[in-house]
Write a protein that holds these residues in place. Sequence first.
Motif, PDB file in Angstrom:
ATOM      1  N   ASN A  39       0.830  -1.209   0.000  1.00  0.00           N
ATOM      2  CA  ASN A  39       0.000   0.000   0.000  1.00  0.00           C
ATOM      3  C   ASN A  39       0.863   1.258   0.000  1.00  0.00           C
ATOM      4  O   ASN A  39       0.516   2.270  -0.601  1.00  0.00           O
ATOM      5  N   SER A  40       2.006   1.177   0.677  1.00  0.00           N
ATOM      6  CA  SER A  40       2.918   2.317   0.727  1.00  0.00           C
ATOM      7  C   SER A  40       3.420   2.676  -0.666  1.00  0.00           C
ATOM      8  O   SER A  40       3.470   3.853  -1.041  1.00  0.00           O
ATOM      9  N   LYS A  41       3.757   1.658  -1.449  1.00  0.00           N
ATOM     10  CA  LYS A  41       4.261   1.914  -2.796  1.00  0.00           C
ATOM     11  C   LYS A  41       3.140   2.443  -3.690  1.00  0.00           C
ATOM     12  O   LYS A  41       3.368   3.302  -4.552  1.00  0.00           O
ATOM     13  N   ARG A  42       1.935   1.937  -3.504  1.00  0.00           N
ATOM     14  CA  ARG A  42       0.800   2.447  -4.284  1.00  0.00           C
ATOM     15  C   ARG A  42       0.565   3.930  -3.984  1.00  0.00           C
ATOM     16  O   ARG A  42       0.305   4.725  -4.879  1.00  0.00           O
ATOM     17  N   ARG A  43       0.645   4.274  -2.699  1.00  0.00           N
ATOM     18  CA  ARG A  43       0.433   5.668  -2.304  1.00  0.00           C
ATOM     19  C   ARG A  43       1.505   6.579  -2.910  1.00  0.00           C
ATOM     20  O   ARG A  43       1.223   7.707  -3.307  1.00  0.00           O
ATOM     21  N   LYS A  44       2.738   6.081  -2.963  1.00  0.00           N
ATOM     22  CA  LYS A  44       3.822   6.885  -3.527  1.00  0.00           C
ATOM     23  C   LYS A  44       3.590   7.122  -5.017  1.00  0.00           C
ATOM     24  O   LYS A  44       3.898   8.196  -5.543  1.00  0.00           O
ATOM     25  N   LEU A  45       3.065   6.108  -5.713  1.00  0.00           N
ATOM     26  CA  LEU A  45       2.749   6.278  -7.128  1.00  0.00           C
ATOM     27  C   LEU A  45       1.685   7.358  -7.309  1.00  0.00           C
ATOM     28  O   LEU A  45       1.827   8.257  -8.145  1.00  0.00           O
ATOM     29  N   ILE A  46       0.616   7.283  -6.516  1.00  0.00           N
ATOM     30  CA  ILE A  46      -0.464   8.266  -6.622  1.00  0.00           C
ATOM     31  C   ILE A  46       0.049   9.656  -6.275  1.00  0.00           C
ATOM     32  O   ILE A  46      -0.317  10.651  -6.920  1.00  0.00           O
ATOM     33  N   GLN A  47       0.908   9.734  -5.289  1.00  0.00           N
ATOM     34  CA  GLN A  47       1.486  11.023  -4.912  1.00  0.00           C
ATOM     35  C   GLN A  47       2.291  11.610  -6.071  1.00  0.00           C
ATOM     36  O   GLN A  47       2.220  12.811  -6.342  1.00  0.00           O
ATOM     37  N   SER A  48       3.041  10.767  -6.772  1.00  0.00           N
ATOM     38  CA  SER A  48       3.797  11.226  -7.927  1.00  0.00           C
ATOM     39  C   SER A  48       2.872  11.761  -9.013  1.00  0.00           C
ATOM     40  O   SER A  48       3.148  12.793  -9.638  1.00  0.00           O
ATOM     41  N   ILE A  49       1.768  11.050  -9.235  1.00  0.00           N
ATOM     42  CA  ILE A  49       0.795  11.493 -10.243  1.00  0.00           C
ATOM     43  C   ILE A  49       0.200  12.838  -9.859  1.00  0.00           C
ATOM     44  O   ILE A  49       0.110  13.761 -10.680  1.00  0.00           O
ATOM     45  N   MET A  50      -0.188  12.972  -8.602  1.00  0.00           N
ATOM     46  CA  MET A  50      -0.830  14.207  -8.142  1.00  0.00           C
ATOM     47  C   MET A  50       0.127  15.395  -8.192  1.00  0.00           C
ATOM     48  O   MET A  50      -0.296  16.539  -8.335  1.00  0.00           O
ATOM     49  N   GLN A  51       1.429  15.104  -8.115  1.00  0.00           N
ATOM     50  CA  GLN A  51       2.429  16.167  -8.193  1.00  0.00           C
ATOM     51  C   GLN A  51       2.880  16.422  -9.626  1.00  0.00           C
ATOM     52  O   GLN A  51       3.720  17.279  -9.876  1.00  0.00           O
ATOM     53  N   GLY A  52       2.318  15.647 -10.566  1.00  0.00           N
ATOM     54  CA  GLY A  52       2.610  15.869 -11.971  1.00  0.00           C
ATOM     55  C   GLY A  52       3.899  15.254 -12.467  1.00  0.00           C
ATOM     56  O   GLY A  52       4.409  15.637 -13.522  1.00  0.00           O
ATOM     57  N   GLN A 193     -14.239  20.230  -2.606  1.00  0.00           N
ATOM     58  CA  GLN A 193     -12.848  20.585  -2.893  1.00  0.00           C
ATOM     59  C   GLN A 193     -11.920  19.387  -2.726  1.00  0.00           C
ATOM     60  O   GLN A 193     -10.944  19.242  -3.467  1.00  0.00           O
ATOM     61  N   ILE A 194     -12.217  18.529  -1.758  1.00  0.00           N
ATOM     62  CA  ILE A 194     -11.425  17.301  -1.628  1.00  0.00           C
ATOM     63  C   ILE A 194     -11.585  16.459  -2.889  1.00  0.00           C
ATOM     64  O   ILE A 194     -10.612  15.910  -3.423  1.00  0.00           O
ATOM     65  N   LYS A 195     -12.814  16.385  -3.394  1.00  0.00           N
ATOM     66  CA  LYS A 195     -13.079  15.630  -4.621  1.00  0.00           C
ATOM     67  C   LYS A 195     -12.225  16.152  -5.776  1.00  0.00           C
ATOM     68  O   LYS A 195     -11.683  15.387  -6.568  1.00  0.00           O
ATOM     69  N   GLU A 196     -12.140  17.459  -5.879  1.00  0.00           N
ATOM     70  CA  GLU A 196     -11.336  18.062  -6.938  1.00  0.00           C
ATOM     71  C   GLU A 196      -9.859  17.734  -6.760  1.00  0.00           C
ATOM     72  O   GLU A 196      -9.149  17.434  -7.727  1.00  0.00           O
ATOM     73  N   GLU A 197      -9.387  17.793  -5.528  1.00  0.00           N
ATOM     74  CA  GLU A 197      -7.971  17.572  -5.260  1.00  0.00           C
ATOM     75  C   GLU A 197      -7.533  16.135  -5.550  1.00  0.00           C
ATOM     76  O   GLU A 197      -6.396  15.896  -5.962  1.00  0.00           O
ATOM     77  N   VAL A 198      -8.417  15.169  -5.338  1.00  0.00           N
ATOM     78  CA  VAL A 198      -8.036  13.765  -5.528  1.00  0.00           C
ATOM     79  C   VAL A 198      -8.334  13.262  -6.935  1.00  0.00           C
ATOM     80  O   VAL A 198      -8.019  12.116  -7.270  1.00  0.00           O
ATOM     81  N   ASN A 199      -8.915  14.110  -7.779  1.00  0.00           N
ATOM     82  CA  ASN A 199      -9.269  13.694  -9.138  1.00  0.00           C
ATOM     83  C   ASN A 199      -8.028  13.668 -10.032  1.00  0.00           C
ATOM     84  O   ASN A 199      -7.390  14.699 -10.246  1.00  0.00           O
ATOM     85  N   ILE A 200      -7.687  12.490 -10.554  1.00  0.00           N
ATOM     86  CA  ILE A 200      -6.526  12.366 -11.441  1.00  0.00           C
ATOM     87  C   ILE A 200      -6.946  11.883 -12.833  1.00  0.00           C
ATOM     88  O   ILE A 200      -6.114  11.386 -13.600  1.00  0.00           O
ATOM     89  N   ASP A 201      -8.221  12.018 -13.160  1.00  0.00           N
ATOM     90  CA  ASP A 201      -8.748  11.507 -14.427  1.00  0.00           C
ATOM     91  C   ASP A 201      -7.972  11.997 -15.645  1.00  0.00           C
ATOM     92  O   ASP A 201      -7.774  11.257 -16.610  1.00  0.00           O
ATOM     93  N   SER A 202      -7.552  13.252 -15.633  1.00  0.00           N
ATOM     94  CA  SER A 202      -6.964  13.843 -16.829  1.00  0.00           C
ATOM     95  C   SER A 202      -5.458  13.617 -16.948  1.00  0.00           C
ATOM     96  O   SER A 202      -4.854  13.981 -17.964  1.00  0.00           O
ATOM     97  N   TYR A 203      -4.835  13.038 -15.926  1.00  0.00           N
ATOM     98  CA  TYR A 203      -3.396  12.753 -15.996  1.00  0.00           C
ATOM     99  C   TYR A 203      -3.142  11.787 -17.152  1.00  0.00           C
ATOM    100  O   TYR A 203      -3.844  10.784 -17.306  1.00  0.00           O
ATOM    101  N   SER A 204      -2.131  12.071 -17.970  1.00  0.00           N
ATOM    102  CA  SER A 204      -1.896  11.291 -19.185  1.00  0.00           C
ATOM    103  C   SER A 204      -0.690  10.372 -19.062  1.00  0.00           C
ATOM    104  O   SER A 204       0.326  10.725 -18.446  1.00  0.00           O
ATOM    105  N   ILE A 205      -0.807   9.189 -19.655  1.00  0.00           N
ATOM    106  CA  ILE A 205       0.258   8.185 -19.647  1.00  0.00           C
ATOM    107  C   ILE A 205       0.470   7.692 -21.074  1.00  0.00           C
ATOM    108  O   ILE A 205      -0.491   7.344 -21.764  1.00  0.00           O
ATOM    109  N   PRO A 206       1.719   7.610 -21.544  1.00  0.00           N
ATOM    110  CA  PRO A 206       1.986   7.027 -22.868  1.00  0.00           C
ATOM    111  C   PRO A 206       1.692   5.525 -22.857  1.00  0.00           C
ATOM    112  O   PRO A 206       2.043   4.820 -21.911  1.00  0.00           O
TER     113      PRO A 206
END
Length: 214
Positions: A39-52, A193-206
């Motif tokens: 779970n720790s590694k999953r959280r780190k991945l999501i954190q990376s996504i949220m930070q762009g 606002q929490i909903k907006e902050e956790v939304n990563i729908d538009s993050y793009s991946i090749p």
Amino acid sequence: MGFSNLVNPAIWSISQIVDNIKDGKIVLPRYQRAQVWSNSKRRKLIQSIMQGYPIGSLLVYENKDENNWQLIDGLQRATAIERYQKNPLEFVDLGDLIEGSEKLRDSFEVIFDTSVELGLVAECEKDAFFQAVSCWLPGVKISSPSDYNPLALANAIVERCSELGKDFGGEEQETLLAVKLNQAIQSSSFLDQIKEEVNIDSYSIPVVFYSGNK
């Protein structure tokens, strides 16, 4: 030399990737290893996504016989993202969200100040109040209006304060306090606002496609 088997990468949003997994268009072949990330590694991945930050690409094999794509490389990342999309509140830290959003920070202050005015907490009990809110979030489904709503949070805060030894004069008074706090949570748009902050729908991946020999 077979270079034609590799197609130029497409850029897919996270919502596209998750939708394709849900619809069975992206499948996990039998030879793939199990989901081994903590779970720790999953959280780190999501954190990376949220930070762009970039998180690499996915490699899929175009299985024309079954009209789908087999996920060859990116299993751990894809499944972590899929799990996050089902319930993002399991993965995020409220403190990090508040620190990164001035609007969310202001909304939290409105809720806390209202709680002080109502006598739920004292000015010096901000940490305990924060814990009451942050402990409630992971246990609710953000996609469920019956769970994720201002009154549910208000009830959880009142209940938590009562467990900490606050005496509000019985259930009727506690209900009244929750209704008043609900109004503050609603007007502050804290949960929206929490909903907006956790939304990563538009993050793009090749996504790289291979269509050659199995």
